[in-house]
Design an enzyme around this catalytic site. Sequence first.
Site, PDB file in Angstrom:
ATOM      1  NE  ARG B  60      -2.092  -1.304   3.367  1.00  0.00           N
ATOM      2  CZ  ARG B  60      -3.366  -1.633   3.497  1.00  0.00           C
ATOM      3  NH1 ARG B  60      -4.264  -0.732   3.776  1.00  0.00           N
ATOM      4  NH2 ARG B  60      -3.747  -2.880   3.368  1.00  0.00           N
ATOM      5  CB  THR B  61       3.800   2.420   1.900  1.00  0.00           C
ATOM      6  OG1 THR B  61       3.144   2.181   3.133  1.00  0.00           O
ATOM      7  CG2 THR B  61       4.591   3.700   1.999  1.00  0.00           C
ATOM      8  CE  LYS B  88      21.336 -10.347  -9.199  1.00  0.00           C
ATOM      9  NZ  LYS B  88      21.187  -9.524 -10.402  1.00  0.00           N
ATOM     10  NE  ARG B 110       8.185   0.690   4.487  1.00  0.00           N
ATOM     11  CZ  ARG B 110       6.921   0.253   4.545  1.00  0.00           C
ATOM     12  NH1 ARG B 110       6.662  -1.041   4.560  1.00  0.00           N
ATOM     13  NH2 ARG B 110       5.925   1.105   4.589  1.00  0.00           N
ATOM     14  CG  HIS B 138       5.631   4.781   7.858  1.00  0.00           C
ATOM     15  ND1 HIS B 138       5.727   5.500   6.684  1.00  0.00           N
ATOM     16  CD2 HIS B 138       4.891   3.687   7.564  1.00  0.00           C
ATOM     17  CE1 HIS B 138       5.066   4.866   5.728  1.00  0.00           C
ATOM     18  NE2 HIS B 138       4.553   3.765   6.236  1.00  0.00           N
TER      19      HIS B 138
END
Lengths: 186, 309
Positions: B60-61, B88, B110, B138
């Site tokens: 959603r964000t 990697k 994020r 946040h």
Amino acid sequence: MNQPKQNPPAAVLVMDAEEIRRALRRIAHEITEGNPQLEKVVLAGIPLRGVEIAQRIAAFIHDIENINVETGVIDVAMHRDDVGTRPELPVVHASKLPLPLEARTVIIVDDVLYTGRTVRAAMDAINSFGRPARIQLAVLIDRGHRELPIRPDYVGKNLPTATREQIQVRMQETDNQPDAVWLEGE
Amino acid sequence: MTTRWTRKDLLGLRELSADELNFVLETADAFKEVGTREIKKVPALRGKTLVNFFVEPSTRTRTSFELAAFRLSADVINISAANSSLTKGETLKDTARNLEALHADILVLRHSSAGAPQFLASRLKASVINAGDGAHEHPTQALLDLYTMRERRGKIAGLHVAIIGDILFSRVARSNIFGLLKLGARVTLVGPSTLVPREFEKLGVEVSHKIEDVLPKADAVNLLRIQHERQRREYFPGLGEYIRLFGLTKERAKLLKPECLIMHPGPINRGVEIDSDVADGLQSVILDQVTNGLAVRMAVLYLCGGIST
């Protein structure tokens, strides 16, 4: 946007409150003559002072014809072509227009017409709300120096200026000062 | 408005002043209007490139930032942990430098580590927007919560807001606490003592372990999801006991004032922190929060991405 200081020292008074009143009343007459279907007209002011000027013109039209023309707000900040190139971002305001715009005549109202870039941004903004039948332009002051092919339909006063000069407009409600137009040198 | 926005990054609400918070909320008002237009798109960030860099999963964000960027005419690239070179062995800094070499203008990050956005913001020319870092902050979630409260209740100052649930692991709670206190709200944290320790009182909030005491006084309740994924050991005996003691059940919801807002950052666990009927009830503003999130993120992208650096 120019935030006018208290009466600027090196400024020349170009229009006083009475001259502004007469100019806006004349514009109201011209809009009435040019738009037989006044109920389809929307006076869309550009913040900040264009909004107040649009309301004044609407009040004069009501005096003349006893018809309430609709007014609105058209913000141009998010439609400008110079975002990211200025140190200071223009403050964005919410736009507010009566919908749908189809079959209406939207008259953009602003205090000063200069390069024409603000008007171009306003036309872009209006188009994102719909497709009006016509868009016209009313300004209190036309100071010249257009950079785009834009011409006003209603002008309060033509004022030839040099690019280094500044026009300061004060409106009673926006600025809490008497209506006035000042021309400032460098 | 006399406030000017001078930040290229949005890392948290802790560092913002009340004036800056209000400026973002007022800017969001203008962008919310864009969503009502026939053409829901403005050219404000045309030509800018935004990278959604989500090292931790989020739908959603990420989607909200992506749509916000589209509405501002920016170009968007999405990179998630699964398809990035982090798997990697590339370091975060090298990945970010590669993104910068592509001339990305805005990086929405994020990350599971607190401080990752600060780390990159100080090293990159691009704007860095924190979309959640560990259990730290946040900011855009808290801004949309503030926006929703302000929209529904007129102003934030004087409101009594209860934040209920897993506070210890919640970056949403932290950002909300900073924002709410700066704007003059009263904040009470509610939950089991293992998840809501008394240490939080040092931030200037109240702490309660008994939900029935707080519900009748609240003007808004913000329910947080129990973050199973961030808990390394058991903080309460079980979900059944959590529901019994702290769930917003239909019965408990009757204790609320009729004008109290019920909020949740999502995704909601129906039947755990909130009963299904309560989540869908008249006091719930959970879907308003989603709509407002878009406007708030447009405002943040416009302000941080639009200034010349």
